[in-house]
Design a protein around this motif. Structure first.
Motif, PDB file in Angstrom:
ATOM      1  N   ALA A 189       0.853  -1.194   0.000  1.00 15.49           N
ATOM      2  CA  ALA A 189       0.000   0.000   0.000  1.00 15.49           C
ATOM      3  C   ALA A 189       0.887   1.242   0.000  1.00 15.49           C
ATOM      4  CB  ALA A 189      -0.908   0.012   1.222  1.00 15.49           C
ATOM      5  N   THR A 190       0.309   2.376  -0.385  1.00 11.96           N
ATOM      6  CA  THR A 190       1.037   3.639  -0.345  1.00 11.96           C
ATOM      7  C   THR A 190       0.355   4.595   0.630  1.00 11.96           C
ATOM      8  OG1 THR A 190      -0.183   4.459  -2.268  1.00 11.96           O
ATOM      9  CG2 THR A 190       1.942   3.440  -2.687  1.00 11.96           C
ATOM     10  N   PHE A 213      -3.578   3.934   0.216  1.00 12.92           N
ATOM     11  CA  PHE A 213      -4.136   3.365  -1.002  1.00 12.92           C
ATOM     12  C   PHE A 213      -3.643   1.937  -1.117  1.00 12.92           C
ATOM     13  CE2 PHE A 213      -4.188   7.891  -2.033  1.00 12.92           C
ATOM     14  CZ  PHE A 213      -5.457   8.028  -2.586  1.00 12.92           C
ATOM     15  N   ASP A 214      -4.561   0.997  -1.347  1.00 10.14           N
ATOM     16  CA  ASP A 214      -4.135  -0.384  -1.563  1.00 10.14           C
ATOM     17  C   ASP A 214      -3.501  -0.516  -2.947  1.00 10.14           C
ATOM     18  OD1 ASP A 214      -6.209  -0.707  -3.442  1.00 10.14           O
ATOM     19  OD2 ASP A 214      -7.466  -1.875  -2.079  1.00 10.14           O
ATOM     20  N   ARG A 215      -3.013  -1.697  -3.271  1.00  8.12           N
ATOM     21  CA  ARG A 215      -2.317  -1.894  -4.545  1.00  8.12           C
ATOM     22  C   ARG A 215      -3.223  -1.728  -5.751  1.00  8.12           C
ATOM     23  NH1 ARG A 215       1.178  -7.230  -3.750  1.00  8.12           N
ATOM     24  NH2 ARG A 215      -0.784  -7.931  -2.864  1.00  8.12           N
ATOM     25  N   ASP A 216      -4.540  -1.796  -5.552  1.00  6.59           N
ATOM     26  CA  ASP A 216      -5.488  -1.580  -6.650  1.00  6.59           C
ATOM     27  C   ASP A 216      -5.902  -0.120  -6.767  1.00  6.59           C
ATOM     28  OD1 ASP A 216      -5.573  -4.275  -7.447  1.00  6.59           O
ATOM     29  OD2 ASP A 216      -7.064  -4.716  -5.895  1.00  6.59           O
ATOM     30  N   GLY A 217      -5.401   0.740  -5.884  1.00  5.07           N
ATOM     31  CA  GLY A 217      -5.719   2.158  -5.938  1.00  5.07           C
ATOM     32  C   GLY A 217      -6.910   2.581  -5.103  1.00  5.07           C
ATOM     33  N   ASN A 218      -7.460   1.671  -4.311  1.00  7.12           N
ATOM     34  CA  ASN A 218      -8.580   2.016  -3.434  1.00  7.12           C
ATOM     35  C   ASN A 218      -8.067   2.748  -2.196  1.00  7.12           C
ATOM     36  OD1 ASN A 218     -10.677   0.493  -4.911  1.00  7.12           O
ATOM     37  ND2 ASN A 218      -9.398  -1.247  -4.324  1.00  7.12           N
ATOM     38  N   LYS A 219      -8.722   3.835  -1.819  1.00  5.93           N
ATOM     39  CA  LYS A 219      -8.326   4.569  -0.620  1.00  5.93           C
ATOM     40  C   LYS A 219      -9.030   3.976   0.589  1.00  5.93           C
ATOM     41  CE  LYS A 219      -7.879   9.170   1.368  1.00  5.93           C
ATOM     42  NZ  LYS A 219      -8.000  10.620   1.117  1.00  5.93           N
ATOM     43  N   ASP A 239      -1.216   7.750   2.418  1.00  7.95           N
ATOM     44  CA  ASP A 239      -1.960   8.965   2.107  1.00  7.95           C
ATOM     45  C   ASP A 239      -2.213   9.753   3.398  1.00  7.95           C
ATOM     46  OD1 ASP A 239      -3.184  10.690   0.179  1.00  7.95           O
ATOM     47  OD2 ASP A 239      -5.133  10.070   0.949  1.00  7.95           O
TER      48      ASP A 239
END
Length: 68
Positions: A24-25, A46-52, A27
């Motif tokens: 995850a990244t 953000f998970d690896r699929d881009g979900n916050k 935020d």
């Protein structure tokens, strides 16, 4: 964004760390967010699929056993 309620600040910290260790990244690292309310402690990523996602805890005293 999906927000998850944690039972303690320690769980917020642990979930955030685990999420980042799994790709995850960040935020917003764990911390107080008094602009929401004085006792709001949360972290955002953000998970690896881009979900916050948000993991948060709302009690004033994290170690308190007072029933509400």
């Amino acid at each position: 964004m999906i927000a998850l309620l944690a039972p303690s600040r320690a769980i917020v910290d642990a979930v955030y760390a685990k999420a980042l260790s799994n790709g995850a990244t960040c935020d917003g690292p764990p911390g107080l967010r008094p602009h929401y309310h004085p006792d709001y402690y949360g972290a955002y990523f953000f998970d690896r699929d881009g979900n916050k996602l948000c993991i948060c805890f709302h009690d004033a005293c994290p170690s308190s056993s007072i029933s509400r």
